[in-house]
Design a protein around this motif. Structure first.
Motif, PDB file in Angstrom:
ATOM      1  N   SER A  44       0.857  -1.182   0.000  1.00 45.75           N
ATOM      2  CA  SER A  44       0.000   0.000   0.000  1.00 45.75           C
ATOM      3  C   SER A  44       0.894   1.233   0.000  1.00 45.75           C
ATOM      4  CB  SER A  44      -0.925   0.001   1.220  1.00 45.75           C
ATOM      5  OG  SER A  44      -0.166  -0.002   2.405  1.00 45.75           O
ATOM      6  N   PHE A  45       0.604   2.152  -0.882  1.00 46.55           N
ATOM      7  CA  PHE A  45       1.378   3.367  -1.019  1.00 46.55           C
ATOM      8  C   PHE A  45       0.482   4.560  -0.751  1.00 46.55           C
ATOM      9  CE2 PHE A  45       3.172   0.411  -4.250  1.00 46.55           C
ATOM     10  CZ  PHE A  45       4.376   0.167  -3.628  1.00 46.55           C
ATOM     11  N   ASP A  46       1.064   5.601  -0.186  1.00 43.67           N
ATOM     12  CA  ASP A  46       0.336   6.848   0.015  1.00 43.67           C
ATOM     13  C   ASP A  46       0.192   7.508  -1.353  1.00 43.67           C
ATOM     14  OD1 ASP A  46      -0.534   9.415   0.547  1.00 43.67           O
ATOM     15  OD2 ASP A  46       0.719   9.623   2.321  1.00 43.67           O
ATOM     16  N   ASP A  47      -1.042   7.661  -1.807  1.00 39.62           N
ATOM     17  CA  ASP A  47      -1.288   8.214  -3.137  1.00 39.62           C
ATOM     18  C   ASP A  47      -0.729   9.614  -3.332  1.00 39.62           C
ATOM     19  OD1 ASP A  47      -2.580   5.922  -3.871  1.00 39.62           O
ATOM     20  OD2 ASP A  47      -4.588   6.713  -3.578  1.00 39.62           O
ATOM     21  N   ALA A  48      -0.514  10.339  -2.257  1.00 41.35           N
ATOM     22  CA  ALA A  48      -0.077  11.726  -2.372  1.00 41.35           C
ATOM     23  C   ALA A  48       1.438  11.871  -2.453  1.00 41.35           C
ATOM     24  CB  ALA A  48      -0.604  12.528  -1.180  1.00 41.35           C
ATOM     25  N   ILE A  49       2.172  10.822  -2.168  1.00 37.16           N
ATOM     26  CA  ILE A  49       3.631  10.912  -2.108  1.00 37.16           C
ATOM     27  C   ILE A  49       4.258  10.095  -3.236  1.00 37.16           C
ATOM     28  CG2 ILE A  49       5.671  10.439  -0.704  1.00 37.16           C
ATOM     29  CD1 ILE A  49       3.856  10.692   1.767  1.00 37.16           C
ATOM     30  N   PRO A  50       5.061  10.734  -4.094  1.00 36.02           N
ATOM     31  CA  PRO A  50       5.754   9.977  -5.137  1.00 36.02           C
ATOM     32  C   PRO A  50       6.711   8.970  -4.512  1.00 36.02           C
ATOM     33  CG  PRO A  50       5.865  12.327  -5.580  1.00 36.02           C
ATOM     34  CD  PRO A  50       5.314  12.159  -4.192  1.00 36.02           C
ATOM     35  N   LEU A  51       6.744   7.787  -5.052  1.00 33.26           N
ATOM     36  CA  LEU A  51       7.610   6.731  -4.557  1.00 33.26           C
ATOM     37  C   LEU A  51       8.590   6.369  -5.664  1.00 33.26           C
ATOM     38  CD1 LEU A  51       8.028   4.685  -2.172  1.00 33.26           C
ATOM     39  CD2 LEU A  51       6.547   3.137  -3.443  1.00 33.26           C
ATOM     40  N   HIS A  52       9.871   6.384  -5.336  1.00 34.88           N
ATOM     41  CA  HIS A  52      10.917   6.082  -6.313  1.00 34.88           C
ATOM     42  C   HIS A  52      11.514   4.720  -5.993  1.00 34.88           C
ATOM     43  CE1 HIS A  52      10.655  10.076  -8.006  1.00 34.88           C
ATOM     44  NE2 HIS A  52      10.535  10.503  -6.769  1.00 34.88           N
ATOM     45  N   VAL A  53      11.381   3.800  -6.954  1.00 33.52           N
ATOM     46  CA  VAL A  53      11.796   2.418  -6.773  1.00 33.52           C
ATOM     47  C   VAL A  53      12.912   2.088  -7.756  1.00 33.52           C
ATOM     48  CG1 VAL A  53      11.045   0.001  -6.841  1.00 33.52           C
ATOM     49  CG2 VAL A  53       9.451   1.777  -6.052  1.00 33.52           C
ATOM     50  N   LEU A  54      13.960   1.457  -7.249  1.00 34.23           N
ATOM     51  CA  LEU A  54      15.057   0.976  -8.076  1.00 34.23           C
ATOM     52  C   LEU A  54      14.967  -0.541  -8.112  1.00 34.23           C
ATOM     53  CD1 LEU A  54      17.752   1.403  -9.613  1.00 34.23           C
ATOM     54  CD2 LEU A  54      18.900   1.182  -7.392  1.00 34.23           C
ATOM     55  N   GLU A  55      14.851  -1.092  -9.315  1.00 33.04           N
ATOM     56  CA  GLU A  55      14.875  -2.544  -9.450  1.00 33.04           C
ATOM     57  C   GLU A  55      16.237  -2.961  -9.990  1.00 33.04           C
ATOM     58  OE1 GLU A  55      12.746  -6.461 -11.365  1.00 33.04           O
ATOM     59  OE2 GLU A  55      12.274  -4.523 -12.263  1.00 33.04           O
ATOM     60  N   LEU A  56      16.877  -3.863  -9.277  1.00 34.50           N
ATOM     61  CA  LEU A  56      18.153  -4.430  -9.707  1.00 34.50           C
ATOM     62  C   LEU A  56      17.878  -5.724 -10.464  1.00 34.50           C
ATOM     63  CD1 LEU A  56      20.096  -4.011  -6.336  1.00 34.50           C
ATOM     64  CD2 LEU A  56      20.089  -2.455  -8.301  1.00 34.50           C
ATOM     65  N   GLY A  57      18.635  -5.978 -11.513  1.00 37.73           N
ATOM     66  CA  GLY A  57      18.480  -7.223 -12.268  1.00 37.73           C
ATOM     67  C   GLY A  57      17.092  -7.390 -12.839  1.00 37.73           C
ATOM     68  N   ALA A  58      16.611  -6.380 -13.532  1.00 39.04           N
ATOM     69  CA  ALA A  58      15.218  -6.339 -13.989  1.00 39.04           C
ATOM     70  C   ALA A  58      14.862  -7.415 -15.007  1.00 39.04           C
ATOM     71  CB  ALA A  58      14.894  -4.961 -14.571  1.00 39.04           C
ATOM     72  N   GLY A  59      15.841  -7.965 -15.680  1.00 46.67           N
ATOM     73  CA  GLY A  59      15.535  -9.011 -16.658  1.00 46.67           C
ATOM     74  C   GLY A  59      14.631  -8.485 -17.756  1.00 46.67           C
ATOM     75  N   VAL A  60      13.416  -9.030 -17.845  1.00 46.96           N
ATOM     76  CA  VAL A  60      12.476  -8.597 -18.876  1.00 46.96           C
ATOM     77  C   VAL A  60      11.496  -7.534 -18.371  1.00 46.96           C
ATOM     78  CG1 VAL A  60      12.652 -10.721 -20.226  1.00 46.96           C
ATOM     79  CG2 VAL A  60      10.917 -10.533 -18.418  1.00 46.96           C
ATOM     80  N   GLY A  61      11.624  -7.138 -17.105  1.00 48.41           N
ATOM     81  CA  GLY A  61      10.851  -6.012 -16.604  1.00 48.41           C
ATOM     82  C   GLY A  61       9.497  -6.319 -15.988  1.00 48.41           C
ATOM     83  N   HIS A  62       9.170  -7.590 -15.776  1.00 48.95           N
ATOM     84  CA  HIS A  62       7.841  -7.919 -15.248  1.00 48.95           C
ATOM     85  C   HIS A  62       7.590  -7.306 -13.879  1.00 48.95           C
ATOM     86  CE1 HIS A  62       7.041 -11.648 -17.969  1.00 48.95           C
ATOM     87  NE2 HIS A  62       7.268 -10.549 -18.643  1.00 48.95           N
ATOM     88  N   ALA A  63       8.575  -7.380 -12.979  1.00 48.95           N
ATOM     89  CA  ALA A  63       8.381  -6.803 -11.643  1.00 48.95           C
ATOM     90  C   ALA A  63       8.253  -5.284 -11.734  1.00 48.95           C
ATOM     91  CB  ALA A  63       9.517  -7.202 -10.716  1.00 48.95           C
ATOM     92  N   ALA A  64       9.064  -4.644 -12.555  1.00 46.28           N
ATOM     93  CA  ALA A  64       8.991  -3.188 -12.718  1.00 46.28           C
ATOM     94  C   ALA A  64       7.604  -2.765 -13.185  1.00 46.28           C
ATOM     95  CB  ALA A  64      10.052  -2.703 -13.696  1.00 46.28           C
ATOM     96  N   ILE A  65       7.054  -3.503 -14.123  1.00 47.11           N
ATOM     97  CA  ILE A  65       5.715  -3.189 -14.641  1.00 47.11           C
ATOM     98  C   ILE A  65       4.675  -3.348 -13.540  1.00 47.11           C
ATOM     99  CG2 ILE A  65       3.909  -3.944 -16.242  1.00 47.11           C
ATOM    100  CD1 ILE A  65       6.257  -4.736 -18.176  1.00 47.11           C
ATOM    101  N   ALA A  66       4.745  -4.437 -12.791  1.00 45.56           N
ATOM    102  CA  ALA A  66       3.767  -4.675 -11.725  1.00 45.56           C
ATOM    103  C   ALA A  66       3.867  -3.623 -10.627  1.00 45.56           C
ATOM    104  CB  ALA A  66       3.962  -6.073 -11.145  1.00 45.56           C
ATOM    105  N   ILE A  67       5.081  -3.241 -10.280  1.00 52.67           N
ATOM    106  CA  ILE A  67       5.275  -2.232  -9.234  1.00 52.67           C
ATOM    107  C   ILE A  67       4.750  -0.877  -9.700  1.00 52.67           C
ATOM    108  CG2 ILE A  67       7.023  -0.951  -7.945  1.00 52.67           C
ATOM    109  CD1 ILE A  67       8.656  -3.636  -7.957  1.00 52.67           C
ATOM    110  N   ALA A  68       5.064  -0.493 -10.918  1.00 45.81           N
ATOM    111  CA  ALA A  68       4.593   0.798 -11.438  1.00 45.81           C
ATOM    112  C   ALA A  68       3.076   0.812 -11.591  1.00 45.81           C
ATOM    113  CB  ALA A  68       5.259   1.114 -12.774  1.00 45.81           C
ATOM    114  N   ALA A  69       2.498  -0.334 -11.905  1.00 41.64           N
ATOM    115  CA  ALA A  69       1.047  -0.412 -12.078  1.00 41.64           C
ATOM    116  C   ALA A  69       0.300  -0.335 -10.746  1.00 41.64           C
ATOM    117  CB  ALA A  69       0.673  -1.702 -12.802  1.00 41.64           C
ATOM    118  N   ALA A  70       1.000  -0.562  -9.647  1.00 39.29           N
ATOM    119  CA  ALA A  70       0.357  -0.590  -8.330  1.00 39.29           C
ATOM    120  C   ALA A  70      -0.176   0.768  -7.897  1.00 39.29           C
ATOM    121  CB  ALA A  70       1.325  -1.129  -7.281  1.00 39.29           C
TER     122      ALA A  70
END
Length: 166
Positions: A36-62
């Motif tokens: 759960s993220f606070d909708d009012a606060i931008p959250l900056h996430v660094l993914e290491l070893g992203a591979g094909v990007g599935h986790a990055a997509i899911a995290i950004a879509a959250a």
């Protein structure tokens, strides 16, 4: 009975998709929507070893205030980073893809261009199945220590499939 067969087909499709991801990567992908993220606060996430990007997509879509930088190393093959960027563009909706940056990050030899990634203030650092060797483990520890000693140390979540690489 026909409906049961259809359900089995859907399960087979899900299992096939999961086999295409590392076990730990699948865990990140499946549980990224649990956060759960606070909708009012931008959250900056660094993914290491992203591979094909599935986790990055899911995290950004959250959440629409989540910005992800998906990193990996090209290991001398420029197509690695190109494939990651192309996959994010192809798999993510435009509103999600626009909040995902793709950057190379070599843990052992951080270039001047990559220093900006390390120096940025991150809220969260994530990665799955990042270590393939003792040298890789040492490199990952050295990289993570750079974040841990900053004034605004991020939360770090790493997942690793047990028994995967001996």
């Amino acid at each position: 009975d026909d409906n049961d067969d259809d359900d089995d087909d859907d399960d087979d499709d899900d299992n096939t998709k999961k086999k295409n991801l590392c076990d730990a990567g699948t865990h990140h992908k499946e549980h990224s929507h649990d956060a759960s993220f606070d909708d009012a606060i931008p959250l900056h996430v660094l993914e290491l070893g992203a591979g094909v990007g599935h986790a990055a997509i899911a995290i950004a879509a959250a959440n629409t205030n989540v910005h992800v930088t998906a990193t990996d190393t090209s290991c001398g093959d420029p197509l690695v980073m190109q494939r990651l960027a192309e996959n994010v563009a192809a798999q993510a909706e435009d509103s999600v893809a626009s909040r995902i940056q793709v950057n190379e990050l070599n843990w052992d030899d951080v270039t001047d261009n990559q220093h900006s990634i390390i120096k940025k203030t991150w809220n969260l650092v994530v990665g799955a199945d990042l270590v393939y060797s003792k040298q890789g483990a040492a490199s990952l520890c050295a990289l993570l220590s750079r974040f841990a000693h900053s004034d605004s140390a991020p939360q770090i979540y790493l997942a690793h499939s047990t028994g995967r690489w001996g």
